[in-house]
Design a protein around this motif. Structure first.
Motif, PDB file in Angstrom:
ATOM      1  N   TYR A  70       0.874  -1.175   0.000  1.00 54.12           N
ATOM      2  CA  TYR A  70       0.000   0.000   0.000  1.00 54.12           C
ATOM      3  C   TYR A  70       0.906   1.218   0.000  1.00 54.12           C
ATOM      4  O   TYR A  70       1.529   1.539   1.009  1.00 54.12           O
ATOM      5  CB  TYR A  70      -0.932  -0.015   1.216  1.00 54.12           C
ATOM      6  CG  TYR A  70      -1.865  -1.206   1.191  1.00 54.12           C
ATOM      7  CD1 TYR A  70      -3.127  -1.105   0.592  1.00 54.12           C
ATOM      8  CD2 TYR A  70      -1.472  -2.433   1.717  1.00 54.12           C
ATOM      9  CE1 TYR A  70      -3.974  -2.205   0.538  1.00 54.12           C
ATOM     10  CE2 TYR A  70      -2.313  -3.536   1.663  1.00 54.12           C
ATOM     11  CZ  TYR A  70      -3.560  -3.416   1.077  1.00 54.12           C
ATOM     12  OH  TYR A  70      -4.383  -4.503   1.020  1.00 54.12           O
ATOM     13  N   MET A  71       0.967   1.881  -1.141  1.00 55.03           N
ATOM     14  CA  MET A  71       2.004   2.892  -1.352  1.00 55.03           C
ATOM     15  C   MET A  71       1.357   4.232  -1.672  1.00 55.03           C
ATOM     16  O   MET A  71       0.297   4.290  -2.290  1.00 55.03           O
ATOM     17  CB  MET A  71       2.877   2.429  -2.539  1.00 55.03           C
ATOM     18  CG  MET A  71       4.042   3.318  -2.872  1.00 55.03           C
ATOM     19  SD  MET A  71       4.941   2.674  -4.321  1.00 55.03           S
ATOM     20  CE  MET A  71       6.126   1.598  -3.549  1.00 55.03           C
ATOM     21  N   SER A  72       2.004   5.297  -1.238  1.00 56.85           N
ATOM     22  CA  SER A  72       1.556   6.629  -1.643  1.00 56.85           C
ATOM     23  C   SER A  72       2.647   7.275  -2.476  1.00 56.85           C
ATOM     24  O   SER A  72       3.824   6.914  -2.378  1.00 56.85           O
ATOM     25  CB  SER A  72       1.256   7.495  -0.412  1.00 56.85           C
ATOM     26  OG  SER A  72       2.462   7.759   0.282  1.00 56.85           O
ATOM     27  N   ALA A  73       2.214   8.218  -3.301  1.00 63.73           N
ATOM     28  CA  ALA A  73       3.147   9.003  -4.107  1.00 63.73           C
ATOM     29  C   ALA A  73       2.859  10.469  -3.859  1.00 63.73           C
ATOM     30  O   ALA A  73       1.700  10.888  -3.872  1.00 63.73           O
ATOM     31  CB  ALA A  73       2.965   8.676  -5.588  1.00 63.73           C
ATOM     32  N   VAL A  74       3.900  11.207  -3.586  1.00 61.68           N
ATOM     33  CA  VAL A  74       3.751  12.646  -3.373  1.00 61.68           C
ATOM     34  C   VAL A  74       5.113  13.249  -3.709  1.00 61.68           C
ATOM     35  O   VAL A  74       6.141  12.557  -3.588  1.00 61.68           O
ATOM     36  CB  VAL A  74       3.334  12.936  -1.906  1.00 61.68           C
ATOM     37  CG1 VAL A  74       4.462  12.628  -0.935  1.00 61.68           C
ATOM     38  CG2 VAL A  74       2.842  14.361  -1.720  1.00 61.68           C
ATOM     39  N   ARG A  75       5.139  14.507  -4.178  1.00 65.13           N
ATOM     40  CA  ARG A  75       6.447  15.079  -4.490  1.00 65.13           C
ATOM     41  C   ARG A  75       7.339  15.099  -3.260  1.00 65.13           C
ATOM     42  O   ARG A  75       6.956  15.648  -2.250  1.00 65.13           O
ATOM     43  CB  ARG A  75       6.277  16.525  -5.016  1.00 65.13           C
ATOM     44  CG  ARG A  75       5.912  16.584  -6.493  1.00 65.13           C
ATOM     45  CD  ARG A  75       5.391  17.927  -6.891  1.00 65.13           C
ATOM     46  NE  ARG A  75       4.017  18.105  -6.406  1.00 65.13           N
ATOM     47  CZ  ARG A  75       3.363  19.266  -6.471  1.00 65.13           C
ATOM     48  NH1 ARG A  75       3.942  20.345  -6.964  1.00 65.13           N
ATOM     49  NH2 ARG A  75       2.128  19.359  -6.036  1.00 65.13           N
ATOM     50  N   SER A  76       8.502  14.418  -3.248  1.00 63.45           N
ATOM     51  CA  SER A  76       9.065  13.649  -4.324  1.00 63.45           C
ATOM     52  C   SER A  76       9.525  12.294  -3.791  1.00 63.45           C
ATOM     53  O   SER A  76      10.698  11.975  -3.761  1.00 63.45           O
ATOM     54  CB  SER A  76      10.275  14.378  -4.912  1.00 63.45           C
ATOM     55  OG  SER A  76       9.880  15.643  -5.389  1.00 63.45           O
ATOM     56  N   HIS A  77       8.559  11.528  -3.294  1.00 68.10           N
ATOM     57  CA  HIS A  77       8.923  10.191  -2.857  1.00 68.10           C
ATOM     58  C   HIS A  77       7.735   9.248  -2.915  1.00 68.10           C
ATOM     59  O   HIS A  77       6.579   9.670  -2.878  1.00 68.10           O
ATOM     60  CB  HIS A  77       9.475  10.208  -1.425  1.00 68.10           C
ATOM     61  CG  HIS A  77       8.638  10.978  -0.466  1.00 68.10           C
ATOM     62  ND1 HIS A  77       8.874  12.291  -0.160  1.00 68.10           N
ATOM     63  CD2 HIS A  77       7.531  10.619   0.228  1.00 68.10           C
ATOM     64  CE1 HIS A  77       7.955  12.720   0.691  1.00 68.10           C
ATOM     65  NE2 HIS A  77       7.129  11.732   0.934  1.00 68.10           N
ATOM     66  N   PHE A  78       8.072   7.971  -3.041  1.00 64.27           N
ATOM     67  CA  PHE A  78       7.097   6.918  -2.831  1.00 64.27           C
ATOM     68  C   PHE A  78       7.287   6.434  -1.404  1.00 64.27           C
ATOM     69  O   PHE A  78       8.412   6.363  -0.901  1.00 64.27           O
ATOM     70  CB  PHE A  78       7.350   5.741  -3.774  1.00 64.27           C
ATOM     71  CG  PHE A  78       7.153   6.082  -5.222  1.00 64.27           C
ATOM     72  CD1 PHE A  78       5.868   6.236  -5.738  1.00 64.27           C
ATOM     73  CD2 PHE A  78       8.238   6.251  -6.072  1.00 64.27           C
ATOM     74  CE1 PHE A  78       5.684   6.552  -7.077  1.00 64.27           C
ATOM     75  CE2 PHE A  78       8.058   6.565  -7.399  1.00 64.27           C
ATOM     76  CZ  PHE A  78       6.781   6.713  -7.916  1.00 64.27           C
ATOM     77  N   THR A  79       6.195   6.087  -0.756  1.00 64.51           N
ATOM     78  CA  THR A  79       6.277   5.494   0.571  1.00 64.51           C
ATOM     79  C   THR A  79       5.479   4.203   0.570  1.00 64.51           C
ATOM     80  O   THR A  79       4.292   4.268   0.250  1.00 64.51           O
ATOM     81  CB  THR A  79       5.694   6.450   1.635  1.00 64.51           C
ATOM     82  OG1 THR A  79       6.320   7.723   1.489  1.00 64.51           O
ATOM     83  CG2 THR A  79       5.916   5.909   3.036  1.00 64.51           C
ATOM     84  N   PRO A  80       6.050   3.078   0.863  1.00 67.13           N
ATOM     85  CA  PRO A  80       7.467   2.822   1.130  1.00 67.13           C
ATOM     86  C   PRO A  80       8.289   2.929  -0.149  1.00 67.13           C
ATOM     87  O   PRO A  80       7.770   2.755  -1.236  1.00 67.13           O
ATOM     88  CB  PRO A  80       7.456   1.372   1.642  1.00 67.13           C
ATOM     89  CG  PRO A  80       6.259   0.760   0.992  1.00 67.13           C
ATOM     90  CD  PRO A  80       5.238   1.848   0.901  1.00 67.13           C
ATOM     91  N   ASP A  81       9.580   3.172   0.030  1.00 70.42           N
ATOM     92  CA  ASP A  81      10.441   3.289  -1.146  1.00 70.42           C
ATOM     93  C   ASP A  81      11.376   2.087  -1.307  1.00 70.42           C
ATOM     94  O   ASP A  81      12.123   2.012  -2.275  1.00 70.42           O
ATOM     95  CB  ASP A  81      11.211   4.612  -1.145  1.00 70.42           C
ATOM     96  CG  ASP A  81      12.006   4.829   0.122  1.00 70.42           C
ATOM     97  OD1 ASP A  81      12.021   3.911   0.986  1.00 70.42           O
ATOM     98  OD2 ASP A  81      12.598   5.911   0.267  1.00 70.42           O
ATOM     99  N   ILE A  82      11.338   1.181  -0.320  1.00 67.20           N
ATOM    100  CA  ILE A  82      12.039  -0.092  -0.507  1.00 67.20           C
ATOM    101  C   ILE A  82      11.018  -1.201  -0.311  1.00 67.20           C
ATOM    102  O   ILE A  82      10.292  -1.231   0.692  1.00 67.20           O
ATOM    103  CB  ILE A  82      13.212  -0.258   0.480  1.00 67.20           C
ATOM    104  CG1 ILE A  82      14.276   0.801   0.191  1.00 67.20           C
ATOM    105  CG2 ILE A  82      13.801  -1.676   0.381  1.00 67.20           C
ATOM    106  CD1 ILE A  82      15.422   0.801   1.184  1.00 67.20           C
TER     107      ILE A  82
END
Ligand code: RUQ
Ligand code: CUA
Length: 680
Positions: free
Chosen positions: A564-576
């Motif tokens: 379950y990931m979010s995108a927002v300037r400027s990262h994805f969470t989680p990113d690994i």
């Protein structure tokens, strides 16, 4: 428009003086292009070898930065299987909408939702990865475009798609095995109750096999009436039906409106029922199909057909309810009227009173009158029957007259001021003619071999006139050489100038667009961003797996790893993201932004993962992590100054190498904070 002409003339007459164009007043050391040679209009015209008419055309189409187009042209993308949206009069391409073909930029055909839409277009369980799109049809209310939906067809693998114009997204593709090819599609009834799809090359209905020797007995055409549910924004298969036709090659179609509401019209060719077989001792199809002087305009009472279908008198053939030919005859649903040699276009006039048919091998358009047709039917005044028993109305008594157009008239549009415009294929011209006295007023050359043409709202109950786009099949010498496959050429024509004026050539290099419809741009009310955050563009509802900021997590469930990931300037969470070889992976990604145009992409190379995440949009993608390795994941849209840093890793640990973490326990991410403003 006279006013514009005058003001241009004025500008040109002033051009001997120091009239400056814009701020770019380059000196003699400029770029060396013609435009740099001078800055007065007169000097510019001379340097670029332009005429006064060229300058007028430029002023009529030039759209300075920040200004928007008055009309949108929705053009079929032909072989590309996509829909092309073009601004008029600038002729700038604004959008490709993936429909029958995956469209990478939109992530169309890459996430689970759009994959499912494309899957709706499978034929016999086969994925079809292209489309032969011909005729877009904007949804209508009372015969006028309402800007809500657009429908398109695929001639090759008979399919119809629904595109929601809220966000220009394809939401449904339907197909039926009753047809094996089509052409008279898509055309909508005046309130978009039905989307019409007429067959082209006859075949046994329902996908059955019969040898071509049985052509006359076993092969058939049909007109499919797909019921559209506007509330749901979907075609309702259960409420859809077909009307069986004899094995002629039905061609284009149109729905009646106003005076002819409740009726639909289909052209036909090859009423000779030639089958080809040029290595079996028979003439090839083209000569076999051009023997008779007349083919049959099919006149279908679809309101009656709807009643008959609802009364349960349709038969199940393959996956569709079909009103059999005999029933259609008995119930007064189907009539024929002779039409001159191999007709092509059939277009109903704005008042619905008349039906204009263009005959490819005839020099006329023929103008049929719905009042006369209705009267003949009421009086049962038939000149005979076709071999299948379909009553034939007498030609002369059904028409108001014919207009001598020229060689190869195809399609007709209207300007709402009593004029019709017909494409003349062999002559490469557009003929403007008067509906009142059926006389040609003027012709303008096109380059070359025009097929369809599209005037502003030119097939509705209230055409705007103003602009016409000629959609030409051959480009030949119009553009710089790019190898043997040349672009198509759209030519913009001004309908308001005293004489028809050609304004602009626009190359279209993605397939052969056939038809296009031009709608007033302000009728389209599309959304800026998806609301609420986490919206699925196919359902326009919040996706149940939408990820809220702060609730990002990785969970192992029975069916695999859910991210379950979010995108927002400027990262994805989680990113690994760590998974094990052989695990199913489900990404659920929400762009939690609500700023206009703040789109992120999501890519994992080598796994063919490519999503588009417009603001507020949610996308899911599921796949098998079957190749161990280290895969960078990153954002594919230059969304901010730190866009390159909007990246992470998808780690697929080889089997038997310890335990991938995190396991069932969710990992709490750091709170999402927006990064510096976007620089795109
Ligand atoms: S076609 S050039 Cu509409 Cu398919 Cu006429
Ligand atoms: Cu998000 Cu680049």
């Amino acid at each position: 428009m006279r006013k514009t002409n005058r003001s241009v003339a004025l500008a040109l007459s002033l051009s001997a003086g120091p009239l400056l164009l814009g701020a770019c007043n380059e000196g003699p050391g400029g770029s060396g292009s013609g435009a740099a040679a001078g800055s007065s209009l007169g000097e510019l015209l001379k340097a670029r070898g332009l005429s006064e008419a060229d300058a007028v055309a430029a002023l009529k189409t030039y759209t300075p930065t920040g200004k928007k187009d008055e009309y949108l042209l929705f053009a079929s993308g032909g072989h590309g299987g996509n829909l092309i949206v073009i601004g008029v009069p600038s002729m700038r391409i604004l959008k490709y909408v993936g429909v029958f073909t995956p469209e990478p930029w939109q992530g169309y055909g890459f996430d689970d939702g759009s994959k499912a839409v494309l899957k709706g277009g499978q034929r016999n369980g086969k994925d079809i990865t292209w489309g032969d799109m011909h005729h877009p049809a904007l949804s209508e209310t009372a015969g006028d475009y309402d800007g809500q939906f657009i429908f398109v067809n695929d001639k090759a693998s008979p399919r119809v798609a629904v595109i929601n114009l809220k966000d220009f997204t394809t939401v449904q593709i339907v197909t039926s095995n009753v047809l094996q090819s089509e052409h008279g599609a898509t055309f909508v009834t005046p309130n978009t109750d039905y989307v019409i799809e007429g067959s082209q090359y006859p075949a046994p209905l329902g996908g059955k096999y019969a040898d071509i020797d049985k052509f006359n007995d076993e092969y058939r055409g049909a007109g499919v009436f797909w019921k559209f549910d506007r509330q749901k924004g979907r075609i309702d298969r259960e409420q859809s039906f077909a009307v069986e036709f004899p094995p002629y090659m039905q061609d284009l179609a149109d729905a009646g409106k106003l005076a002819s509401d409740g009726w639909a019209f289909f052209n036909s060719i090859n009423t000779e029922r030639a089958t080809g077989g040029n290595m079996e001792g028979k003439p090839s199809l083209e000569s076999g199909a051009s023997q008779s002087d007349m083919d049959y305009l099919h006149v279908v009472n679809w309101k009656k057909a709807e009643e008959v279908f609802k009364a349960g008198k349709a038969e199940q053939i393959g996956d569709m309810k079909v009103i059999r030919l005999q029933t259609a005859i008995e119930e007064g649903i189907l009539y024929f009227i002779p039409e001159p040699k191999s007709p092509h276009g059939v277009d109903v006039t704005p008042d619905g009173q008349e039906i204009v048919v263009g005959g490819k091998l005839d020099t006329h358009t023929t103008i049929y009158s719905i009042d006369k047709i209705k009267q003949l039917i009421a009086d049962k005044k038939f000149q005979g029957k076709d071999p299948y028993g379909v009553p034939i109305l007498p030609f002369q008594d059904s028409i108001r007259g014919q207009c001598e157009i020229g060689l190869g008239p195809l399609h007709t549009q209207f300007d709402g001021q009593g004029n019709a415009y017909t494409s003349v294929f062999i002559e490469s011209k557009v003929a403007k003619w008067s509906l009142k006295d059926l006389k040609v007023i003027e012709k303008i050359s096109t380059h070359y071999n025009i097929g369809h043409l599209s005037a502003a709202e030119g097939d509705t109950v209230s055409p705007d006139g103003k602009y016409l786009v000629a959609m030409n099949k051959w480009a030949i010498d119009r553009f710089a050489d790019v190898g043997p496959l040349l672009p198509q050429n759209f030519q913009l024509i001004d309908l308001t100038s005293q004489k028809l004026q050609l304004l602009y050539d626009m190359p279209l290099p993605l397939g052969e667009p056939h038809y296009a419809q031009m709608i007033k741009a302000d009728k389209i009310k599309s959304i800026d961003v998806y609301k609420p955050i986490g919206t699925d563009p196919v359902t326009h509802q919040k996706d149940p797996t939408a990820t809220e900021g702060g609730k990002e997590r990785i969970e192992r469930q029975n069916d695999g790893v859910h991210v379950y990931m979010s995108a927002v300037r400027s990262h994805f969470t989680p990113d690994i993201v760590r998974v094990k070889e052989g695990e199913m992976v489900h990404f659920h990604i929400t762009n939690v932004e609500q700023a206009k145009d703040a789109t992120h992409g999501f890519a994992i190379g080598s796994y063919n993962i490519n999503l588009s995440l417009e603001p507020g949009k949610h996308a899911n993608v599921s796949f098998l992590a079957d190749k161990p390795g280290v895969y960078p994941l990153y954002c594919t849209e230059f969304c901010s100054a730190l866009h390159l840093e909007m990246a992470g890793y998808f780690l697929v640990e080889p089997k038997g190498e310890g335990t991938a973490k995190p396991t069932a326990a969710a990992t709490k991410p750091a709170a999402a904070k927006p990064s510096p403003a976007k620089t795109k």
